[in-house]
Design a protein around this motif. Structure first.
Motif, PDB file in Angstrom:
ATOM      1  N   SER A   1      -9.543 101.103   2.452  1.00 47.11           N
ATOM      2  CA  SER A   1      -9.754 100.667   3.811  1.00 47.11           C
ATOM      3  C   SER A   1     -10.707  99.501   3.975  1.00 47.11           C
ATOM      4  O   SER A   1     -10.320  98.322   4.466  1.00 47.11           O
ATOM      5  CB  SER A   1     -10.587 101.741   4.778  1.00 47.11           C
ATOM      6  OG  SER A   1      -9.550 102.858   4.832  1.00 47.11           O
ATOM      7  N   ILE A   2     -11.651  99.436   2.823  1.00 45.99           N
ATOM      8  CA  ILE A   2     -12.487  98.246   2.589  1.00 45.99           C
ATOM      9  C   ILE A   2     -11.924  97.092   2.502  1.00 45.99           C
ATOM     10  O   ILE A   2     -12.043  96.026   2.791  1.00 45.99           O
ATOM     11  CB  ILE A   2     -13.720  98.816   1.908  1.00 45.99           C
ATOM     12  CG1 ILE A   2     -14.920  99.781   2.690  1.00 45.99           C
ATOM     13  CG2 ILE A   2     -14.524  97.440   1.870  1.00 45.99           C
ATOM     14  CD1 ILE A   2     -15.817 100.312   1.843  1.00 45.99           C
ATOM     15  N   ALA A   3     -11.194  97.162   1.214  1.00 46.97           N
ATOM     16  CA  ALA A   3     -10.481  96.187   0.661  1.00 46.97           C
ATOM     17  C   ALA A   3      -9.114  95.597   1.595  1.00 46.97           C
ATOM     18  O   ALA A   3      -9.276  94.323   1.482  1.00 46.97           O
ATOM     19  CB  ALA A   3      -9.844  96.601  -0.642  1.00 46.97           C
ATOM     20  N   SER A   4      -8.786  96.349   2.321  1.00 43.47           N
ATOM     21  CA  SER A   4      -7.581  95.814   3.005  1.00 43.47           C
ATOM     22  C   SER A   4      -7.883  95.349   4.342  1.00 43.47           C
ATOM     23  O   SER A   4      -7.220  94.479   5.096  1.00 43.47           O
ATOM     24  CB  SER A   4      -6.410  97.011   3.338  1.00 43.47           C
ATOM     25  OG  SER A   4      -7.035  98.093   4.000  1.00 43.47           O
ATOM     26  N   ALA A   5      -9.236  95.651   5.117  1.00 40.34           N
ATOM     27  CA  ALA A   5      -9.835  95.363   6.325  1.00 40.34           C
ATOM     28  C   ALA A   5      -9.973  93.721   6.200  1.00 40.34           C
ATOM     29  O   ALA A   5     -10.349  93.166   5.186  1.00 40.34           O
ATOM     30  CB  ALA A   5     -10.849  95.867   6.700  1.00 40.34           C
TER      31      ALA A   5
ATOM     32  N   VAL B   1     -12.454  92.327   7.591  1.00 33.72           N
ATOM     33  CA  VAL B   1     -13.938  92.280   7.768  1.00 33.72           C
ATOM     34  C   VAL B   1     -14.742  93.530   7.665  1.00 33.72           C
ATOM     35  O   VAL B   1     -13.957  94.555   8.143  1.00 33.72           O
ATOM     36  CB  VAL B   1     -14.517  91.240   8.801  1.00 33.72           C
ATOM     37  CG1 VAL B   1     -14.146  92.098  10.062  1.00 33.72           C
ATOM     38  CG2 VAL B   1     -15.896  90.902   8.717  1.00 33.72           C
ATOM     39  N   VAL B   2     -15.640  93.685   6.892  1.00 40.38           N
ATOM     40  CA  VAL B   2     -16.483  95.075   7.217  1.00 40.38           C
ATOM     41  C   VAL B   2     -18.054  94.675   7.778  1.00 40.38           C
ATOM     42  O   VAL B   2     -18.463  93.741   7.553  1.00 40.38           O
ATOM     43  CB  VAL B   2     -16.706  95.625   5.681  1.00 40.38           C
ATOM     44  CG1 VAL B   2     -17.491  96.894   5.499  1.00 40.38           C
ATOM     45  CG2 VAL B   2     -15.250  95.859   5.006  1.00 40.38           C
ATOM     46  N   ILE B   3     -18.147  95.628   8.581  1.00 38.51           N
ATOM     47  CA  ILE B   3     -19.507  95.554   9.325  1.00 38.51           C
ATOM     48  C   ILE B   3     -20.502  96.810   8.868  1.00 38.51           C
ATOM     49  O   ILE B   3     -19.907  97.816   9.342  1.00 38.51           O
ATOM     50  CB  ILE B   3     -19.423  95.266  10.923  1.00 38.51           C
ATOM     51  CG1 ILE B   3     -18.525  93.899  11.128  1.00 38.51           C
ATOM     52  CG2 ILE B   3     -20.968  95.270  11.242  1.00 38.51           C
ATOM     53  CD1 ILE B   3     -18.385  93.859  12.763  1.00 38.51           C
TER      54      ILE B   3
ATOM     55  N   GLU C   1     -16.227  93.573  -3.586  1.00 37.87           N
ATOM     56  CA  GLU C   1     -17.214  94.126  -4.709  1.00 37.87           C
ATOM     57  C   GLU C   1     -17.722  95.440  -4.044  1.00 37.87           C
ATOM     58  O   GLU C   1     -17.883  96.365  -4.802  1.00 37.87           O
ATOM     59  CB  GLU C   1     -18.426  93.181  -4.580  1.00 37.87           C
ATOM     60  CG  GLU C   1     -17.990  91.999  -5.479  1.00 37.87           C
ATOM     61  CD  GLU C   1     -19.476  90.960  -5.625  1.00 37.87           C
ATOM     62  OE1 GLU C   1     -20.459  91.318  -4.993  1.00 37.87           O
ATOM     63  OE2 GLU C   1     -19.081  89.780  -6.221  1.00 37.87           O
ATOM     64  N   LEU C   2     -17.737  95.437  -2.556  1.00 36.42           N
ATOM     65  CA  LEU C   2     -18.230  96.865  -2.132  1.00 36.42           C
ATOM     66  C   LEU C   2     -17.073  98.094  -2.253  1.00 36.42           C
ATOM     67  O   LEU C   2     -17.247  99.102  -2.630  1.00 36.42           O
ATOM     68  CB  LEU C   2     -18.501  96.803  -0.634  1.00 36.42           C
ATOM     69  CG  LEU C   2     -18.704  97.842   0.114  1.00 36.42           C
ATOM     70  CD1 LEU C   2     -20.094  98.917  -0.535  1.00 36.42           C
ATOM     71  CD2 LEU C   2     -18.980  97.704   1.639  1.00 36.42           C
TER      72      LEU C   2
ATOM     73  N   LEU D   1     -19.553  91.726   6.011  1.00 33.55           N
ATOM     74  CA  LEU D   1     -18.936  91.437   4.569  1.00 33.55           C
ATOM     75  C   LEU D   1     -17.688  90.845   4.843  1.00 33.55           C
ATOM     76  O   LEU D   1     -16.758  91.464   5.423  1.00 33.55           O
ATOM     77  CB  LEU D   1     -18.965  92.808   3.812  1.00 33.55           C
ATOM     78  CG  LEU D   1     -20.530  93.292   3.523  1.00 33.55           C
ATOM     79  CD1 LEU D   1     -20.769  94.185   4.383  1.00 33.55           C
ATOM     80  CD2 LEU D   1     -20.427  93.885   2.064  1.00 33.55           C
ATOM     81  N   LYS D   2     -17.336  89.704   4.083  1.00 32.33           N
ATOM     82  CA  LYS D   2     -15.840  89.073   4.060  1.00 32.33           C
ATOM     83  C   LYS D   2     -15.796  89.123   2.355  1.00 32.33           C
ATOM     84  O   LYS D   2     -16.614  88.679   1.589  1.00 32.33           O
ATOM     85  CB  LYS D   2     -15.815  88.047   4.761  1.00 32.33           C
ATOM     86  CG  LYS D   2     -16.003  88.038   6.163  1.00 32.33           C
ATOM     87  CD  LYS D   2     -15.821  86.618   6.889  1.00 32.33           C
ATOM     88  CE  LYS D   2     -16.086  86.588   8.174  1.00 32.33           C
ATOM     89  NZ  LYS D   2     -15.961  85.294   8.962  1.00 32.33           N
TER      90      LYS D   2
END
Length: 209
Positions: A94-98, A100-102, A68-69, A61-62
């Motif tokens: 953490s998700i918002a600032s990363a 990419v999320v895998i 949205e996640l 996810l990018k």
């Protein structure tokens, strides 16, 4: 043989294991390249799996989908107790600032086909193969975390996200399963410290002769 501390400071694999940290805050301006992402995914895919079934799927996810996640998690946090709310909202940040999320999801293939492969009675098959799928996917996540560390990237395994497993899997377009991991990856917003102190491993070991 070299002293133990010398080996951990010179052997590249052991250095990476010792250096790995859970980093929850990322530098928003620093992107992770497609090549780096591919390396992480390949490392995860090299993990051992029960009977080589490789019953995992990786969802990257990018951009908008990543945000949205983060919103899904932040909004869903209010349904839980205050301690869980705090951890879920921290996960959303953490998700918002990363970069990419895998996410890692079980496919359920081993659960579906296990009784045919191994002739296990159906009454015990579900727990047996469910556990093997979880073990396999967890090994893939650990490979990913170590690969990220070796590339100079920061990462964290957001275990609290399991509380919202079904909603997250639905958001990802994956069938409801028994395992779901969300791993934000990026560059740390600041230099990490020494990390949590580990108890001596001797306290965790028993030897049976």
């Amino acid at each position: 043989m070299l002293p133990e501390e010398t080996i951990f400071s010179t052997n590249e694999t052991l250095k990476t294991i010792k250096a790995r940290r859970s980093i929850r805050a990322f530098a928003r301006e620093e992107a992770v390249s497609d090549e780096q992402i591919h390396i992480l995914l390949r490392a995860a895919n090299e993990a051992p799996s029960a009977h080589n079934q490789q019953s995992w799927r990786f969802i990257v996810l990018k951009g908008q989908k990543k945000h949205e996640l983060a919103e899904l998690v932040s909004e869903g946090a209010s349904r839980f107790s205050k301690p869980a709310q705090a951890l879920l909202r921290m996960s959303a940040r953490s998700i918002a600032s990363a970069a990419v999320v895998i996410a890692v999801a079980n496919t359920g293939d081993l659960i579906d086909h296990g009784t045919e492969l191994f002739k296990v009675e159906k009454e015990m098959a579900y727990d047996f193969f469910r556990t093997m799928e979880i073990q396999s996917s967890a090994a893939a996540v650990e490979n990913m975390l170590l690969a990220a560390t070796s590339l100079g990237l920061a990462s964290v395994w957001l275990g609290i996200m399991f509380l919202m497993k079904d909603e997250v899997l639905a958001f990802l377009g994956e069938p409801a399963g028994e395992f779901m991991a969300v791993v934000p990856v990026g560059y740390a917003s600041r230099e990490g410290g020494s990390g949590p102190k580990k108890e001596p491993f001797e306290m965790k070991v028993r030897y049976l002769d």
